[in-house]
Design a protein around this motif. Structure first.
Motif, mmCIF file in Angstrom:
data_model
loop_
_atom_site.group_PDB
_atom_site.id
_atom_site.type_symbol
_atom_site.label_atom_id
_atom_site.label_comp_id
_atom_site.label_asym_id
_atom_site.label_seq_id
_atom_site.Cartn_x
_atom_site.Cartn_y
_atom_site.Cartn_z
ATOM 1 N N LYS A 1 -2.707 14.692 -15.263
ATOM 2 C CA LYS A 1 -3.312 13.676 -14.415
ATOM 3 C C LYS A 1 -2.304 12.555 -14.185
ATOM 4 O O LYS A 1 -1.721 12.024 -15.136
ATOM 5 N N PRO A 2 -2.072 12.160 -12.940
ATOM 6 C CA PRO A 2 -1.048 11.138 -12.666
ATOM 7 C C PRO A 2 -1.413 9.777 -13.246
ATOM 8 O O PRO A 2 -2.528 9.284 -13.068
ATOM 9 N N LYS A 3 -0.465 9.170 -13.934
ATOM 10 C CA LYS A 3 -0.687 7.863 -14.539
ATOM 11 C C LYS A 3 -0.833 6.776 -13.476
ATOM 12 O O LYS A 3 -1.459 5.744 -13.722
ATOM 13 N N SER A 4 -0.254 7.008 -12.310
ATOM 14 C CA SER A 4 -0.293 6.014 -11.239
ATOM 15 C C SER A 4 -1.611 6.016 -10.484
ATOM 16 O O SER A 4 -1.805 5.192 -9.578
ATOM 17 N N LEU A 5 -2.532 6.904 -10.836
ATOM 18 C CA LEU A 5 -3.812 6.979 -10.135
ATOM 19 C C LEU A 5 -4.582 5.674 -10.234
ATOM 20 O O LEU A 5 -5.189 5.224 -9.250
ATOM 21 N N ALA A 6 -4.553 5.034 -11.376
ATOM 22 C CA ALA A 6 -5.285 3.773 -11.560
ATOM 23 C C ALA A 6 -4.746 2.701 -10.631
ATOM 24 O O ALA A 6 -5.515 1.933 -10.038
ATOM 25 N N ILE B 1 0.838 -1.200 0.000
ATOM 26 C CA ILE B 1 0.000 0.000 0.000
ATOM 27 C C ILE B 1 0.873 1.249 0.000
ATOM 28 O O ILE B 1 0.659 2.184 -0.796
ATOM 29 N N LYS B 2 1.870 1.263 0.857
ATOM 30 C CA LYS B 2 2.738 2.438 0.943
ATOM 31 C C LYS B 2 3.561 2.629 -0.327
ATOM 32 O O LYS B 2 3.800 3.764 -0.757
ATOM 33 N N SER B 3 4.000 1.537 -0.938
ATOM 34 C CA SER B 3 4.767 1.674 -2.185
ATOM 35 C C SER B 3 3.890 2.230 -3.295
ATOM 36 O O SER B 3 4.367 2.978 -4.165
ATOM 37 N N GLY B 4 2.593 1.892 -3.274
ATOM 38 C CA GLY B 4 1.669 2.492 -4.230
ATOM 39 C C GLY B 4 1.488 3.975 -3.971
ATOM 40 O O GLY B 4 1.428 4.787 -4.913
ATOM 41 N N LEU B 5 1.405 4.358 -2.706
ATOM 42 C CA LEU B 5 1.327 5.781 -2.350
ATOM 43 C C LEU B 5 2.594 6.519 -2.771
ATOM 44 O O LEU B 5 2.530 7.649 -3.270
ATOM 45 N N VAL B 6 3.742 5.882 -2.585
ATOM 46 C CA VAL B 6 5.013 6.491 -2.987
ATOM 47 C C VAL B 6 5.021 6.759 -4.491
ATOM 48 O O VAL B 6 5.428 7.834 -4.950
ATOM 49 N N MET B 7 4.569 5.790 -5.278
ATOM 50 C CA MET B 7 4.524 5.954 -6.726
ATOM 51 C C MET B 7 3.633 7.141 -7.113
ATOM 52 O O MET B 7 4.001 7.986 -7.934
ATOM 53 N N PHE B 8 2.465 7.204 -6.485
ATOM 54 C CA PHE B 8 1.511 8.271 -6.773
ATOM 55 C C PHE B 8 2.034 9.639 -6.318
ATOM 56 O O PHE B 8 2.012 10.615 -7.073
ATOM 57 N N LEU B 9 2.522 9.720 -5.090
ATOM 58 C CA LEU B 9 2.961 11.007 -4.551
ATOM 59 C C LEU B 9 4.206 11.526 -5.256
ATOM 60 O O LEU B 9 4.338 12.731 -5.478
ATOM 61 N N SER B 10 5.120 10.637 -5.621
ATOM 62 C CA SER B 10 6.308 11.102 -6.343
ATOM 63 C C SER B 10 5.922 11.677 -7.697
ATOM 64 O O SER B 10 6.506 12.680 -8.153
ATOM 65 N N GLU B 11 4.924 11.074 -8.340
ATOM 66 C CA GLU B 11 4.461 11.615 -9.625
ATOM 67 C C GLU B 11 3.792 12.973 -9.435
ATOM 68 O O GLU B 11 4.006 13.894 -10.222
ATOM 69 N N MET B 12 2.990 13.098 -8.388
ATOM 70 C CA MET B 12 2.348 14.381 -8.106
ATOM 71 C C MET B 12 3.382 15.462 -7.787
ATOM 72 O O MET B 12 3.270 16.606 -8.251
ATOM 73 N N LEU B 13 4.395 15.115 -7.028
ATOM 74 C CA LEU B 13 5.422 16.095 -6.673
ATOM 75 C C LEU B 13 6.215 16.533 -7.901
ATOM 76 O O LEU B 13 6.529 17.716 -8.059
#
Length: 239
Positions: free
Chosen positions: A227-232, A90-102
């Motif tokens: 739009k972040p690609k990692s959102l899905a 779960i956290k690694s998915g959040l990391v992927m998403f947040l790094s893309e947003m940043l």
């Protein structure tokens, strides 16, 4: 100019056969991109590819020419070793998403110590806590403060949230005024801090709808927003 600074890795992209191009948010110079030559093959160098996973916190010694070209890292070591951020799914998915947003939102090549401190402390909290389902929503709301478009909550009791103006209002004045349970859920995030975000109870659909609201808000207020690609992937993890 040789500088010593803390840095948070935003991305690492393979370049040619053995090189990486790494984007970091540095404490002393904002966003910097570095070319790390032969790092994917060399086993004897001072730099290891494992140091450059997304959102890793480093201490680096780097050469900054400040000419708009790729810079050079001479030395690096992990500043804050994570225990769970890159191993918990779960956290690694959040990391992927947040790094893309940043990467999407922070582009300035200038120091912003308050923003750096916020990122540093938020990531440590994420690493050290287990109940993180609401983390990304609260994080993005707080991040908007450091980016200069935190919503005006003066009239937070009002029925509508104007996503374009970034405020709460009693009257529907245009097509960008939203109402309903999504907005009521949004209001809950203005009165807590990280320690209490797990007290906000949301269903999976409510959390997903709220994240869509926050991302829509970002799309109005971040120039060149994508739009972040990692959102899905993130939505799958929380579904």
């Amino acid at each position: 100019m040789v500088v010593a600074t803390k840095a948070i890795v935003f991305s690492a992209i393979k370049y040619s056969e053995a090189d990486l191009i790494v984007s970091c948010f540095t404490e002393v110079a904002g966003i910097k991109s570095y070319l790390l030559r032969n790092i994917l093959k060399s086993k004897k160098g001072k730099l290891k590819a494992s140091y450059f996973q997304p959102l890793t916190q480093l201490e680096i010694i780097a050469e900054h020419k400040n000419k708009g070209t790729l810079e050079y890292i001479k030395e690096a070591k992990v500043f804050q070793p994570y225990q769970t951020l890159h191993t918990d799914i779960i956290k690694s998915g959040l990391v992927m998403f947040l790094s893309e947003m940043l990467r999407n939102c922070i582009r300035e090549e200038e120091a912003n110590t308050e923003l750096y401190g916020f990122l540093e402390n938020s990531l440590l909290w994420l690493d050290q806590n287990d109940e993180v389902a609401n983390f990304h929503i609260f994080f993005l709301l707080q991040l908007s403060m450091y980016l200069g478009f935190y919503p005006d909550a003066t009239n937070i009791e009002a029925k509508y949230f104007n996503i374009m103006e970034g405020n709460f209002q009693a009257v529907n004045t245009n097509n960008y005024c939203l109402e309903g349970q999504q907005i009521e859920n949004f209001k809950n995030f203005f009165t807590v801090d990280f320690e209490f975000i797990n007290k906000i109870k949301l269903s999976k659909n409510e959390r997903q709808n709220l994240l869509e609201l926050v991302l829509s808000y970002y799309s109005f207020h971040v120039q060149g927003y994508q739009k972040p690609k990692s959102l899905a992937v993130l939505n799958q993890l929380f579904s």
